[in-house]
Scaffold this motif. Structure first.
Motif, PDB file in Angstrom:
ATOM      1  N   LEU A  96      -5.303   1.342   4.309  1.00 52.26           N
ATOM      2  CA  LEU A  96      -4.934  -0.055   4.103  1.00 52.26           C
ATOM      3  C   LEU A  96      -3.431  -0.191   4.279  1.00 52.26           C
ATOM      4  O   LEU A  96      -2.666   0.674   3.842  1.00 52.26           O
ATOM      5  N   SER A  97      -3.007  -1.281   4.908  1.00 50.67           N
ATOM      6  CA  SER A  97      -1.596  -1.533   5.145  1.00 50.67           C
ATOM      7  C   SER A  97      -1.342  -3.030   5.085  1.00 50.67           C
ATOM      8  O   SER A  97      -2.268  -3.824   5.255  1.00 50.67           O
ATOM      9  N   SER A 114      -0.338   1.419   2.779  1.00 52.69           N
ATOM     10  CA  SER A 114      -0.167   1.039   1.388  1.00 52.69           C
ATOM     11  C   SER A 114      -1.057   1.899   0.500  1.00 52.69           C
ATOM     12  O   SER A 114      -0.704   2.226  -0.617  1.00 52.69           O
ATOM     13  N   ARG A 115      -2.209   2.233   1.016  1.00 52.51           N
ATOM     14  CA  ARG A 115      -3.180   3.029   0.261  1.00 52.51           C
ATOM     15  C   ARG A 115      -4.153   3.645   1.248  1.00 52.51           C
ATOM     16  O   ARG A 115      -4.508   3.025   2.250  1.00 52.51           O
ATOM     17  N   SER A 116      -4.607   4.847   0.986  1.00 50.45           N
ATOM     18  CA  SER A 116      -5.634   5.480   1.819  1.00 50.45           C
ATOM     19  C   SER A 116      -6.566   6.260   0.907  1.00 50.45           C
ATOM     20  O   SER A 116      -6.208   6.629  -0.210  1.00 50.45           O
ATOM     21  N   TYR A 140      -5.153  -7.091   3.232  1.00 55.18           N
ATOM     22  CA  TYR A 140      -4.685  -5.858   3.867  1.00 55.18           C
ATOM     23  C   TYR A 140      -5.259  -5.765   5.274  1.00 55.18           C
ATOM     24  O   TYR A 140      -6.352  -6.258   5.537  1.00 55.18           O
ATOM     25  N   ASP A 141      -4.556  -5.103   6.157  1.00 61.32           N
ATOM     26  CA  ASP A 141      -5.133  -4.675   7.422  1.00 61.32           C
ATOM     27  C   ASP A 141      -5.769  -3.322   7.141  1.00 61.32           C
ATOM     28  O   ASP A 141      -5.192  -2.494   6.421  1.00 61.32           O
ATOM     29  N   SER A 168      -7.052  -3.570  13.363  1.00 63.14           N
ATOM     30  CA  SER A 168      -6.402  -4.788  12.875  1.00 63.14           C
ATOM     31  C   SER A 168      -7.359  -5.688  12.095  1.00 63.14           C
ATOM     32  O   SER A 168      -7.172  -6.886  12.028  1.00 63.14           O
ATOM     33  N   VAL A 169      -8.384  -5.092  11.492  1.00 62.08           N
ATOM     34  CA  VAL A 169      -9.337  -5.843  10.682  1.00 62.08           C
ATOM     35  C   VAL A 169      -8.666  -6.205   9.356  1.00 62.08           C
ATOM     36  O   VAL A 169      -8.030  -5.372   8.719  1.00 62.08           O
ATOM     37  N   SER A 170      -8.815  -7.456   8.945  1.00 61.06           N
ATOM     38  CA  SER A 170      -8.248  -7.899   7.681  1.00 61.06           C
ATOM     39  C   SER A 170      -9.307  -7.842   6.596  1.00 61.06           C
ATOM     40  O   SER A 170     -10.436  -8.269   6.800  1.00 61.06           O
TER      41      SER A 170
END
Length: 190
Positions: A96-97, A114-116, A140-141, A168-170
């Motif tokens: 997630l970013s 941001s998180r994985s 998040y993307d 690029s999925v939100s």
């Protein structure tokens, strides 16, 4: 500037765990931990990205009652899917970013995660679901990686044969409760 992370008295004090945080600049920190007097970990990190904080920070300084727990945070349940059953147990990663991680067909990720999280999908699986617990509410993307090459944990880049979702999925983590996301693997790297 040095900050002594302190000792954990209930675990035997500084003779058991001692932590020291050193801030050598506004963007770099070294975490140095000793366990039972022996070097355990030295971790040097550099800030990859600044985040805007609310002003004033913290926004609410109301003290919680003595032994009250932390407030509940939302969750994100994310399912990664693919069409061909796995022939071996395979790591599956979700990143997630707050910025897109690349374009469809990209062989590298260009975001600051941001998180994985990862999970291992068993032989024969065509999907795996992972739970991001205690995550900040936001949009998040997201990108998912079916790590068939088994190298992502060390290279942080997809390898030949790996499956990747649209990078690029939100996805949305709601303010409370649980958000849901499905990330289909849409291409495999040559």
């Amino acid at each position: 500037m040095y900050i002594d992370g302190g000792c954990f008295e209930e675990q035997g004090g500084c003779a058991f765990v001692d932590a020291l945080f050193t801030f050598s600049s506004p963007t770099q920190m070294v975490f140095n931990a000793h366990v039972n007097g022996a070097q355990h970990l030295i971790w040097t990190v550099t800030r990859a990205k600044s985040r805007t904080l609310p002003a004033p920070f913290p926004a609410d300084v109301t003290a919680l009652p003595g032994d009250a727990g932390w407030p509940a945070m939302p969750q994100l349940s994310a399912t990664v899917t693919w069409s061909t059953p796995l022939t071996a147990a395979t790591p599956v990663w979700i990143i997630l970013s707050d910025t897109p991680c690349g374009s469809l067909g990209s062989t590298s990720f260009t975001c600051t995660p941001s998180r994985s999280i990862s999970a291992t999908a068993p032989v024969g699986a065509t999907q795996v679901t992972v739970l991001f617990d205690q995550i900040h509410a936001s949009s998040y993307d997201a990108v998912a990686l079916l790590d068939i090459a088994g190298t992502f944990a060390t290279t942080l880049s997809p390898g030949p044969g790996d499956g990747v979702s649209d990078p690029s999925v939100s996805v949305v983590v709601p303010a409370t409760g649980q958000g849901l996301a499905t990330l289909p693997i849409v291409f495999y790297l040559p």
